[in-house]
Write an enzyme that holds these catalytic residues in place. Structure first.
Site, short mmCIF file in Angstrom:
data_model
loop_
_atom_site.label_atom_id
_atom_site.label_comp_id
_atom_site.label_asym_id
_atom_site.label_seq_id
_atom_site.Cartn_x
_atom_site.Cartn_y
_atom_site.Cartn_z
N GLY A 1 33.61 31.15 35.22
CA GLY A 1 33.78 32.50 34.69
C GLY A 1 33.79 32.49 33.17
O GLY A 1 34.58 33.18 32.54
N ASP B 1 28.32 30.54 41.70
CA ASP B 1 29.23 31.49 42.31
C ASP B 1 30.48 30.71 42.70
O ASP B 1 30.44 29.88 43.61
CB ASP B 1 28.57 32.12 43.54
N SER C 1 48.21 34.76 35.72
CA SER C 1 48.31 36.08 35.12
C SER C 1 49.78 36.44 35.01
O SER C 1 50.65 35.83 35.66
CB SER C 1 47.59 37.11 36.02
N TYR D 1 45.69 40.79 44.45
CA TYR D 1 45.58 40.10 43.17
C TYR D 1 46.90 39.41 42.82
O TYR D 1 46.93 38.23 42.46
CB TYR D 1 45.21 41.11 42.09
N THR E 1 49.39 38.52 44.80
CA THR E 1 49.66 37.43 45.74
C THR E 1 48.87 36.19 45.37
O THR E 1 49.41 35.07 45.35
CB THR E 1 49.30 37.87 47.17
N LYS F 1 47.55 35.35 42.44
CA LYS F 1 47.92 34.78 41.15
C LYS F 1 49.23 34.00 41.24
O LYS F 1 49.44 33.02 40.53
CB LYS F 1 47.98 35.86 40.08
#
Length: 254
Positions: A9, A58, A139, A152, A154, A156
């Site tokens: 990413g 990917d 995060s 999200y 959960t 992180k």
């Protein structure tokens, strides 16, 4: 020796900022992502010549992740740094009571499985050398709850668990593993994330953003996250492993 770093990413936002910091410090960076045009733009922004390369991958596909690592080894004979930055929100506005089960599966595939498989592929080369630096992007949501971002949040939290477990397994073998927990960071996807999260609560976007910026009073910048990366992969970061470092202006305070 300047490091060889793989950033999943890595074509925009935090990932690109990390790649640029490493390249500016003399390292070689391999950035991956799913869009060729974004890959070309990233290489132009890095402006690092043959010390920067884009490899399409990917991160939700194990074969792509393995191929990314193997291609790096073929080209450079080693991988010193792995930054697992691929991930994102797949369930904006989703509360646990009414979330689509597929949304949770998608969130785990994107945020947790991608990180797990990349770590495993990199370790196959780091462990024999007795050296490596792994940074997993969690995060603020990995330390606190966030209504409307159930999948999200959960996942992180899960990344922090993976980081701590892996650190217990490999730190004695010369490999440090840490997680970064940025707060609201000034990237293109943040407005969509926050807007989706507060859709069902009736909250005002600007008020929500102000709440999550903590005492800093502004969003975190990608360059500030990249600065933490630079410290962790430097010789001065050799004794830091198994941490989940908050970069959130004092919001979480742990």
């Amino acid at each position: 020796m300047a490091p060889v770093a793989v950033i999943t990413g890595g074509t925009a936002g935090i990932g690109l900022a990390c790649a640029k910091r490493i390249a500016d410090d003399g390292g070689t960076v391999i950035v991956s992502g799913r869009g060729a045009e974004r890959g070309r733009s990233a290489l132009a922004a890095l402006d690092a010549g043959d010390r920067a390369r884009y490899i399409p991958a990917d991160a939700t596909k194990r074969n792509d992740v393995t191929g990314l690592i193997e291609e790096t080894i073929t080209d450079h004979r080693r991988i010193d740094v792995l930054i697992n930055n691929a991930g994102g929100v797949t369930d904006t506005g989703a509360h646990v009571a009414d979330a689509d089960p597929d949304a949770l599966r998608n969130a785990f595939r994107l945020n947790v499985e991608s990180t797990y498989w990349a770590c495993q592929a990199a370790l196959a080369h780091m462990l024999p050398r007795g050296y490596g630096r792994i940074i997993n992007m969690s995060s603020l949501a990995g330390k606190t709850g966030a209504a409307g971002l159930s999948g999200y949040t959960t996942t992180k939290h899960a990344i922090i668990g993976l980081t701590k477990t892996l650190a217990k397994e490999v730190t004695t073998r010369g490999i440090t593993v840490n997680a970064l927990c940025p707060g609201i960071t000034d990237t293109a996807m943040i407005p969509d994330q926050l807007a989706g999260a507060i859709t069902n609560s009736g909250a005002d976007f600007s008020a929500a953003a102000a709440h999550y910026t903590g005492d800093l009073g502004r969003m975190v910048t990608p360059d500030e996250v990249a600065g933490a990366v630079a410290m962790l992969i430097s010789p001065q970061g050799a004794a830091i492993s198994g941490t989940a470092l908050s970069i959130d202006g004092g919001f979480s305070q742990f």
